[in-house]
Structure formats: structure tokens, C-alpha cells
Enzyme design. Structure first.
Site, PDB file in Angstrom:
ATOM      1  N   TYR A 127       0.826  -1.213   0.000  1.00 43.65           N
ATOM      2  CA  TYR A 127       0.000   0.000   0.000  1.00 43.65           C
ATOM      3  C   TYR A 127       0.861   1.264   0.000  1.00 43.65           C
ATOM      4  CZ  TYR A 127      -4.686  -1.950   0.771  1.00 43.65           C
ATOM      5  OH  TYR A 127      -5.888  -2.578   0.632  1.00 43.65           O
ATOM      6  N   LYS A 185       3.294 -15.319   2.530  1.00 47.11           N
ATOM      7  CA  LYS A 185       3.496 -16.077   1.293  1.00 47.11           C
ATOM      8  C   LYS A 185       4.989 -16.352   1.200  1.00 47.11           C
ATOM      9  CE  LYS A 185       2.033 -17.873  -2.597  1.00 47.11           C
ATOM     10  NZ  LYS A 185       1.161 -19.063  -2.657  1.00 47.11           N
ATOM     11  N   ASP A 198      -2.868 -18.282   0.557  1.00 45.99           N
ATOM     12  CA  ASP A 198      -3.864 -19.016  -0.241  1.00 45.99           C
ATOM     13  C   ASP A 198      -4.527 -20.095   0.600  1.00 45.99           C
ATOM     14  OD1 ASP A 198      -1.372 -20.255  -0.145  1.00 45.99           O
ATOM     15  OD2 ASP A 198      -1.381 -20.932  -2.228  1.00 45.99           O
ATOM     16  N   ASP A 218      -6.267  -6.952   4.196  1.00 45.70           N
ATOM     17  CA  ASP A 218      -7.403  -6.326   3.511  1.00 45.70           C
ATOM     18  C   ASP A 218      -8.325  -7.414   2.973  1.00 45.70           C
ATOM     19  OD1 ASP A 218      -8.948  -4.294   2.219  1.00 45.70           O
ATOM     20  OD2 ASP A 218      -7.962  -4.825   0.334  1.00 45.70           O
ATOM     21  N   ASP A 258     -12.125  -9.108   4.812  1.00 43.94           N
ATOM     22  CA  ASP A 258     -13.426  -9.139   4.125  1.00 43.94           C
ATOM     23  C   ASP A 258     -13.997 -10.552   4.155  1.00 43.94           C
ATOM     24  OD1 ASP A 258     -13.291  -6.433   3.351  1.00 43.94           O
ATOM     25  OD2 ASP A 258     -14.155  -6.881   1.379  1.00 43.94           O
TER      26      ASP A 258
HETATM   27  C1  IPM Z   1     -10.382  -1.264   3.920  1.00 45.53           C
HETATM   28  C2  IPM Z   1     -10.656  -0.687   2.566  1.00 45.53           C
HETATM   29  C3  IPM Z   1      -9.530   0.258   2.216  1.00 45.53           C
HETATM   30  C4  IPM Z   1      -8.248  -0.541   2.152  1.00 45.53           C
HETATM   31  C5  IPM Z   1      -9.740   1.067   0.931  1.00 45.53           C
HETATM   32  C6  IPM Z   1     -11.034   1.865   0.981  1.00 45.53           C
HETATM   33  C7  IPM Z   1      -8.576   1.969   0.636  1.00 45.53           C
HETATM   34  O1  IPM Z   1     -10.812  -1.702   1.622  1.00 45.53           O
HETATM   35  O2  IPM Z   1     -10.281  -0.480   4.886  1.00 45.53           O
HETATM   36  O3  IPM Z   1     -10.284  -2.477   4.034  1.00 45.53           O
HETATM   37  O4  IPM Z   1      -7.954  -1.168   1.126  1.00 45.53           O
HETATM   38  O5  IPM Z   1      -7.527  -0.548   3.144  1.00 45.53           O
HETATM   39 MG    MG Z   2     -10.864  -3.656   2.456  1.00 45.30          MG
END
Ligand code: IPM
Ligand code: MG
Length: 362
Positions: free
Chosen positions: A142, A192, A224, A248, A252
Site C-alpha cells: 500500500y 506467502k 492461499d 485487507d 473481508d
Molecule cells: C479497507 C478498505 C480500504 C483498504 C480502501 C477503501 C482503501 O478496503 O479499509 O479495508 O484497502 O484498506
Molecule cells: Mg478492504
């Protein structure tokens, strides 16, 4: 006690859900005799519209001079065609870097009242899911060097770089081990290392830091495989510690298997700097302004703020109990509603939680 809170509602459903979190905080202040001085700032797309940049200097200053930051969500299709460094997301990244928020805590838990909402089979979910993803937040790909290169036999190319230093891995590993000490004492470090040199360094350092925590058992998983194990057997995980980009993605996934992404808060912490608290979900532009969004993730983010930044454990727990009680009474926003639920809007859900906080404390 008295605290300054920077409030950044952001875009899409951000303002509606943050309103409800702010109302619950006001209720807490009233009941427990605290003073929360809340000051609003611009960040994200709304800020681009207002003053041409996603994170104005004034907002960063406001955040730096506060005890904590409460954020809604940023982004939306309106700003999708802007160049990378001008997008709403750049504001969020700038804030993370500016406040040195290197540790991102993303709890993924199943609420008993919502256990049927998990997309996983009941025999996989078993007694529930309770995972804490600890994501490194100010390093890795990032923030590594990126760019475009013209020419070459294949035409234009682009690159992003994954970089980690020993010090960066040490500090995030310590956060993970400290958290594990207060939980089931298992850390899974995700990397990884079969391919990436930065992952090999990551693994070496995590192993070294684990020596300081003999009570915690440490295991390693390639990313993975971790993505697969989260679906196959989520129960095996307690604390997951990983890099910015793997965190990230896996956070999710971890939140989705609980079936309640609209319920999950997060905390981003640095060292001695104000922490930032925000829902895991995004700005959901498709339902913005319709009183449909679930404010619970924002409300629970406010609870995390009380716990981690202000040390107000009783107050935080009281918000969390209020949320559980409201769910147990059958109230749901549309995103978590199953058949027969009492479906309510953003505002009503916020009021129900605030009222429940009041009755829990009277
Ligand atoms: C998160 C989001 C952010 C990230 C985006 C909005 C930049 O996906 O906080 O997980 O990738 O960190
Ligand atoms: Mg995210």
C-alpha cells in the site's frame, strides 16, 4: 471524564450511520457523566467536492488534536475516475499514515441471534466464529514505491512494491501476541513465504517475537491456504496477524463468513496517537440517504473507541449488550433480516440501541 472526538462522516451511508453512533455516544455521556466534545471534519469524496482534496490539512490537524477519530465510510462511483492520489481512498490512506495507525483490529464474530445468517453450513460454523484479524496498516504494498514505466518490448508497464522492515513486523507482531494473551492464546501468522522475500523476513521476525510470549502458540499459514481454511474450518482461528494487503482481503472474507458485515466494527491504533474507529463495510452508495443502512457497525465502532482509546470498559460493554438485546428482541435492518424479523431503518435501529443503553442503566 472529558474527551475530544473528531467525527468524519464521509460519503454514501457514512453520515446516516455516524449520526446514530453519535447519538449513542451522547446517551453514554449523559448516563455516565462524561463530556464528549465532538468536532466534525471533511474527508473523502465530500471533501473533494467541497475543497478539492480528499484529506485537507485542517482535517488532519483536527484528528491529531483529538483523543480519537470516528469515521463513517468513504468513496463512491462519482469519484472513481479520479487519479489514484486524488481519490477519496487516498484520504483514508493519508489519515492512516498521518496518524501512524499501524495496527488494524478487525474482529469477526457471529452473534447468536444471527447465526443462521452465515453463508457457511451449520456443521462448519459449529458453536460460532470469533476471530480477530490484526492487519498491518501503514506498510507493505500500500505504501511501497509504485509507478509506470514507458517503453520496453511489451509496452507500458506498472509496478507496486511490497516492503517490510524488521521494526514494522516486530511492532505488529507484538500487538497480535498481546491480544492473543487476552483471548484463546493462538496466533496464526499469514504470509506467502514460499514465494516472497518480504514474507520470509516477516516469518523470521514473528518467530523471534513469539519468544517473548511463551504462553501463546504460534502457527504459520500461506495466504492461499488461509483463504481456504477460513471457509473449511473457521473455528481453528483465534488471532490472525498479517500484512496490509493480505489483511485487507482476509478481513473481508472473515467478516462475510459471519454473515453480518453490516455489524462489524474496526479499530486502527498507533503508539500514543489518537486511534481511528470505523465500520468494516463501505459507503454503500446504492442505499445512501434512504434510511436503510445498518448503523450497528458504526455504533460498535464507537464502543471500541470507548474501550481502546478511553479505557471506558463498562460503557463499551453496555453498548455491546444493548446491541445484543435489540437483536434478541427481533429487530433487524434489511441487510440482516430473515423471514419474520421486525425490519427497521437506520434511524430506528439507532434509537432502539440508545433506548436500550438507557434502560440497561436505569
Ligand atoms: C479497507 C478498505 C480500504 C483498504 C480502501 C477503501 C482503501 O478496503 O479499509 O479495508 O484497502 O484498506
Ligand atoms: Mg478492504
Amino acid at each position: 471524564m472529558k474527551f475530544d472526538i473528531a467525527v468524519l462522516p464521509g460519503d454514501g451511508i457514512g453520515p446516516e450511520i455516524i449520526n446514530q453512533a453519535v447519538n449513542v455516544l451522547k446517551k453514554i455521556a449523559e448516563i455516565y457523566g462524561h463530556e464528549f466534545n465532538m468536532r466534525e471534519g471533511l474527508m473523502g469524496g465530500c471533501s473533494i467536492d467541497e475543497c478539492g482534496e480528499p484529506l485537507p490539512g485542517e482535517t488532519l490537524k483536527l484528528c491529531k488534536s483529538s483523543d480519537a477519530v470516528l469515521l463513517g465510510a468513504v468513496g463512491g462511483p462519482k469519484w472513481d475516475s479520479l487519479p489514484g492520489d486524488k481519490r477519496p481512498e487516498a484520504g483514508l490512506l493519508g489519515l492512516r499514515a498521518g496518524l501512524e495507525l499501524f495496527a488494524n483490529l478487525r474482529p469477526a464474530v457471529i452473534y447468536t441471534a444471527l447465526k443462521d445468517a452465515s453463508p457457511l453450513r451449520a456443521d462448519i460454523v459449529k458453536d460460532g466464529i470469533d476471530i480477530m484479524v490484526v492487519r498491518e496498516l501503514t506498510g507493505g504494498i500500500y505504501f511501497g514505491k509504485r509507478g509506470r514505466v514507458n517503453g520496453g518490448p511489451m509496452g507500458e508497464s506498472a509496478f507496486d512494491t511490497e516492503v517490510y522492515s524488521v521494526a514494522e513486523v516486530e511492532r505488529i507482531a507484538r500487538v497480535a501476541f498481546e491480544i492473543a494473551m487476552k483471548r484463546r492464546k493462538v496466533v496464526t501468522s499469514v504470509d506467502k513465504a514460499n514465494v516472497l522475500e518480504s514474507s520470509r523476513l516477516w516469518r523470521e521476525v514473528v518467530i523471534r517475537v513469539s519468544g517473548e510470549y511463551p504462553e501463546v502458540s504460534l502457527n504459520h499459514m500461506y495466504v492461499d491456504n488461509a483463504a481456504m481454511q477460513l471457509i473449511r474450518n473457521p473455528e481453528q482461528f483465534d488471532v490472525i496477524v498479517t500484512t496490509n494487503i493480505f489483511g485487507d482481503i482476509l478481513s473481508d472474507e472473515a467478516s462475510m463468513i459471519t454473515g453480518s458485515i453490516g455489524m462489524l466494527p474496526s479499530a486502527s491504533l498507533g503508539k500514543g496517537k489518537p486511534g481511528l474507529y470505523e465500520p468494516i463495510h463501505g459507503s454503500a452508495p446504492d442505499i445512501a440517504g434512504q434510511n436503510k443502512a445498518n448503523p450497528i457497525a458504526a455504533i460498535l465502532s464507537a464502543a471500541m473507541m470507548l474501550r481502546y482509546s478511553f479505557g471506558l470498559e463498562t460503557e463499551a460493554a453496555s453498548i455491546e449488550s444493548a446491541v445484543v438485546n435489540v437483536l434478541n428482541k427481533g429487530y433487524r435492518t434489511a441487510d440482516i433480516a430473515s423471514k419474520g424479523a421486525k425490519v427497521v431503518g437506520t434511524y430506528e435501529m439507532g434509537q432502539l440501541v440508545a433506548d436500550e443503553v438507557e434502560s440497561l442503566n436505569s
